[in-house]
Write a protein that holds these residues in place. Sequence first.
Motif, short mmCIF file in Angstrom:
data_model
loop_
_atom_site.label_atom_id
_atom_site.label_comp_id
_atom_site.label_asym_id
_atom_site.label_seq_id
_atom_site.Cartn_x
_atom_site.Cartn_y
_atom_site.Cartn_z
N SER A 272 -67.63 -40.29 78.21
CA SER A 272 -67.14 -40.84 79.10
C SER A 272 -66.24 -40.38 80.25
CB SER A 272 -66.74 -42.34 78.92
OG SER A 272 -65.70 -42.66 78.12
N CYS A 273 -65.77 -39.22 79.90
CA CYS A 273 -64.79 -38.48 80.81
C CYS A 273 -65.46 -38.07 82.16
CB CYS A 273 -64.13 -37.30 80.17
SG CYS A 273 -63.11 -37.35 78.53
N LYS A 274 -64.85 -37.99 83.16
CA LYS A 274 -65.34 -37.88 84.55
C LYS A 274 -66.16 -36.55 84.55
CE LYS A 274 -64.35 -37.64 89.38
NZ LYS A 274 -63.24 -37.47 90.35
N ASP B 293 -67.49 -31.34 81.07
CA ASP B 293 -66.75 -30.15 80.30
C ASP B 293 -65.34 -30.48 80.24
OD1 ASP B 293 -66.39 -29.63 82.94
OD2 ASP B 293 -66.50 -27.61 83.09
N CYS B 294 -64.90 -31.66 80.35
CA CYS B 294 -63.59 -32.19 80.18
C CYS B 294 -62.70 -31.45 79.11
CB CYS B 294 -63.46 -33.55 80.26
SG CYS B 294 -61.55 -34.01 80.30
N LYS B 295 -61.68 -30.86 79.20
CA LYS B 295 -61.12 -30.38 78.04
C LYS B 295 -59.89 -31.24 77.61
CE LYS B 295 -62.60 -25.57 78.05
NZ LYS B 295 -63.61 -26.09 78.84
N HIS B 296 -60.00 -32.35 78.39
CA HIS B 296 -58.90 -33.50 78.20
C HIS B 296 -57.36 -32.69 78.27
CE1 HIS B 296 -62.54 -34.57 76.51
NE2 HIS B 296 -62.32 -33.96 75.34
N GLU B 297 -57.31 -31.84 79.10
CA GLU B 297 -55.87 -31.24 79.43
C GLU B 297 -55.29 -31.77 80.78
OE1 GLU B 297 -57.12 -27.47 78.54
OE2 GLU B 297 -56.45 -27.30 76.47
N GLY C 42 -59.79 -38.51 85.60
CA GLY C 42 -60.68 -39.40 84.91
C GLY C 42 -60.91 -39.06 83.28
N CYS C 43 -60.00 -38.57 82.73
CA CYS C 43 -60.16 -38.27 81.32
C CYS C 43 -60.09 -39.36 80.48
CB CYS C 43 -59.17 -37.13 81.01
SG CYS C 43 -59.25 -36.63 79.40
N ALA C 44 -61.03 -39.80 79.56
CA ALA C 44 -60.99 -41.09 78.93
C ALA C 44 -60.21 -41.01 77.87
CB ALA C 44 -62.54 -41.38 78.52
N ILE C 45 -59.96 -39.74 77.42
CA ILE C 45 -59.23 -39.56 76.14
C ILE C 45 -57.48 -39.71 76.48
CG2 ILE C 45 -58.39 -37.63 74.71
CD1 ILE C 45 -61.14 -38.09 73.54
N ALA C 46 -57.42 -39.22 77.75
CA ALA C 46 -56.04 -39.18 78.13
C ALA C 46 -55.77 -40.78 78.20
CB ALA C 46 -55.80 -38.43 79.63
#
Length: 342
Positions: A272-274, A277-281, A285-289
């Motif tokens: 569900s990140c925006k 290919d989100c690297k969560h860095e 819109g990063c769901a992990i962050a």
Amino acid sequence: LVLTPALAYLGWGPFEDAQLGNTDFHPIRLAEIRRSTVLALYPDLSRRELSLPGAMSAGDLAVGDFALASDTRLERVLDRRSLLSRRAAGHVAYAQLIAANLDTLFITTSCNLDFNEARLERYLAMALDAGVTPVLVLTKADQPEDMDVPAYTARAQDLYAGLDVVAMNAKEGVQVAQLLPWCGAGKTVALVGSSGVGKSTITRVLTGLDIATQDIREDDAKGRHTTTARSMYPMLQGGWLIDTPGMRELALQDAGDGIAALFEDLEILAASCKFSDCKHEGEPGCAIAAALTDGVLDADRLERWRKLQAEDARNSESIAQMRARGRRFRKTVKSAVKAKRR
Ligand SMILES: Nc1nc2c(ncn2[C@@H]2O[C@H](COP(=O)(O)OP(=O)(O)OP(=O)(O)O)[C@@H](O)[C@H]2O)c(=O)[nH]1
Ligand SMILES: [Mg+2]
Ligand SMILES: [Zn+2]
């Protein structure tokens, strides 16, 4: 061939029966893999050392394999219901087979310095990848270090939703009996973990056999690698138990499905990140962050997930590359031979 009580005793089932055409060979199960021979169990429970056909090497075989054999030679290995493997140590990337046709894996660690989340997650991912039910066995519950046994149990349960965790003094039969729900007729289980955690101590209780165990070193709680070969033994309550030598490290390869299963909650979150290919860095819109900020996600666990994913990708890639190299090499040889003929 039809399933007989004697074959069922070896763990043989319809999956194996279905693979047999007309054959005069004996159905067997491999109890030990040696350098260039195997120890086979026959349905009459005799054990025979068998040679291997020229095209087969011991590295292709796993303890627990079902196979067909003559009186002296292994002939054909049947398809496996499950297979545990790891990346072998050393420079050449190849898979080392740990055990085959398991129902359950007893991942063993002690209530002391041996307890390590990152290492246990590797064993869990390996089991889940193979479709084998993991059970976490906490030994030395009679002498816990730095925290109490319920605290170790809680840490173990946090590794994977619904994970069965069993704490025990492995020297006490009544406590080891907590493992019986995963044992019994037709079942195969294996014990894995560091040296000295009590795998062979548990094996002694469940099999009634006089298997060697040895005190661990006082200074660092580490074992001495008492068990040196993977061996399969019949359990007193029925079923088969595979005792393995303690592993120093467990490197995964091609275990992406297992890692995804173990960290399914993070996979769902990441979906569900925006950006797909989100690297969560730090992307917007990063769901992990967001989960980290909200305190619903443990930063250490996130870090372990990323490390494991990166390592698996690296190892699996080098194997794919090696295979490709092998193909190129064979092609070169082939065309050289052709050129010579011409
Ligand atoms: N107090 C206590 N001692 C244990 C327990 N489990 C194992 N031990 C002891 O720890 C030592 C190592 O046990 P082993 O069963 O040989 O360990 P292992 O996992 O088979 O080790 P490797 O064969 O080297 O891989 C032995 O002296 C056991 O008696 C336990 O739950 N409590
Ligand atoms: Mg042992
Ligand atoms: Zn993200």
